[in-house]
Design a protein around this motif. Structure first.
Motif, short mmCIF file in Angstrom:
data_model
loop_
_atom_site.label_atom_id
_atom_site.label_comp_id
_atom_site.label_asym_id
_atom_site.label_seq_id
_atom_site.Cartn_x
_atom_site.Cartn_y
_atom_site.Cartn_z
N THR A 204 -9.01 -10.68 -0.13
CA THR A 204 -8.16 -10.27 0.97
C THR A 204 -6.70 -10.37 0.56
O THR A 204 -5.92 -9.46 0.81
CB THR A 204 -8.43 -11.14 2.21
N GLN B 230 -6.11 -7.70 -2.00
CA GLN B 230 -6.07 -6.41 -1.32
C GLN B 230 -4.76 -6.25 -0.56
O GLN B 230 -4.15 -5.19 -0.55
CB GLN B 230 -7.26 -6.26 -0.37
N ARG B 231 -4.32 -7.33 0.08
CA ARG B 231 -3.06 -7.30 0.82
C ARG B 231 -1.91 -7.00 -0.13
O ARG B 231 -1.04 -6.17 0.15
CB ARG B 231 -2.82 -8.64 1.53
N ASP C 44 -2.13 -3.38 -1.17
CA ASP C 44 -1.67 -2.54 -0.08
C ASP C 44 -0.15 -2.58 0.04
O ASP C 44 0.50 -1.55 0.27
CB ASP C 44 -2.32 -2.96 1.25
N HIS C 45 0.39 -3.76 -0.11
CA HIS C 45 1.86 -3.91 -0.04
C HIS C 45 2.52 -3.14 -1.18
O HIS C 45 3.52 -2.43 -0.97
CB HIS C 45 2.24 -5.40 -0.09
N ARG D 98 1.26 -0.59 -2.76
CA ARG D 98 1.04 0.82 -2.48
C ARG D 98 2.09 1.32 -1.48
O ARG D 98 2.68 2.38 -1.65
CB ARG D 98 -0.37 1.03 -1.93
N HIS D 99 2.34 0.51 -0.45
CA HIS D 99 3.36 0.86 0.55
C HIS D 99 4.74 0.93 -0.09
O HIS D 99 5.51 1.86 0.16
CB HIS D 99 3.34 -0.17 1.69
N SER E 7 5.04 4.02 -2.15
CA SER E 7 5.22 5.18 -1.28
C SER E 7 6.65 5.24 -0.77
O SER E 7 7.27 6.31 -0.74
CB SER E 7 4.24 5.08 -0.10
#
Length: 140
Positions: A36, A39-40, A43-44, A46-47, A50
Motif C-alpha cells: 500500500t 503503491q501510494r 501513485d504520487h 505518477r501524479h 503528470s
C-alpha cells in the motif's frame, strides 16, 4: 525465537498452528502495508510526473508565444531604430543648416550695416571715373 504463552516449553512458534497463523497474519498485514505504501508512492510519483508533463507543455506553449511576440516586437523595433537613426541624422543636418543660416544672416546684417559706406564708396569711385573720363576726353 520468541516464546508464546500458548506454546509449551521447548516448542517453537512455527510448530504451533495458531501462532503460525498470527505470524502469517502479521507478515500479510506488514506486506499489505508495504504494498500500500509502495503503491501510494508510485501513485504520487505518477501524479507528479503528470503534473510535470502538464507544466512542461504549458511552459513550452508560453515560451513559443514569447518567441513569436519577441519576433513581432523585433519587426516593429527594427524599422523604428532605422527611422530613429534617420531622424537623428536629419536633426544633425538641420542643426548644421541653422548654424549656416545664422552665419549668413550675420553676414547679410554686416553688409546691410555697411551699405551706406559702400554706396558712398561707389559714388566716389563713379565720380573719379567721370572726372578721369572728362580729363582724358579732348572734346571737353
Amino acid at each position: 525465537m520468541m516464546m508464546s504463552s500458548s506454546t509449551t516449553p521447548g516448542q517453537s512458534q512455527s510448530s504451533n498452528p495458531s501462532s503460525q497463523h498470527q505470524h502469517q497474519h502479521q507478515n500479510s498485514s506488514t506486506s499489505k502495508r508495504y504494498i500500500t505504501e509502495s503503491q501510494r508512492q508510485i501513485d504520487h510519483l505518477r501524479h507528479c510526473l503528470s503534473l510535470l508533463s502538464t507544466t512542461t507543455i504549458s511552459a513550452t506553449t508560453t515560451a513559443s508565444g514569447l518567441t513569436q511576440r519577441s519576433e513581432h516586437l523585433s519587426t516593429l523595433t527594427s524599422p523604428a531604430s532605422e527611422t530613429s537613426a534617420s531622424l537623428t541624422q536629419a536633426s544633425a543636418n538641420l542643426n548644421t543648416t541653422i548654424a549656416l543660416l545664422r552665419d549668413a544672416r550675420e553676414k547679410f546684417d554686416t553688409v546691410s550695416d555697411c551699405e551706406p559706406s559702400i554706396e558712398r564708396l561707389y559714388k566716389g569711385a563713379q565720380e573719379i571715373l567721370d572726372l578721369s573720363a572728362r580729363r582724358d576726353d579732348p572734346s571737353n
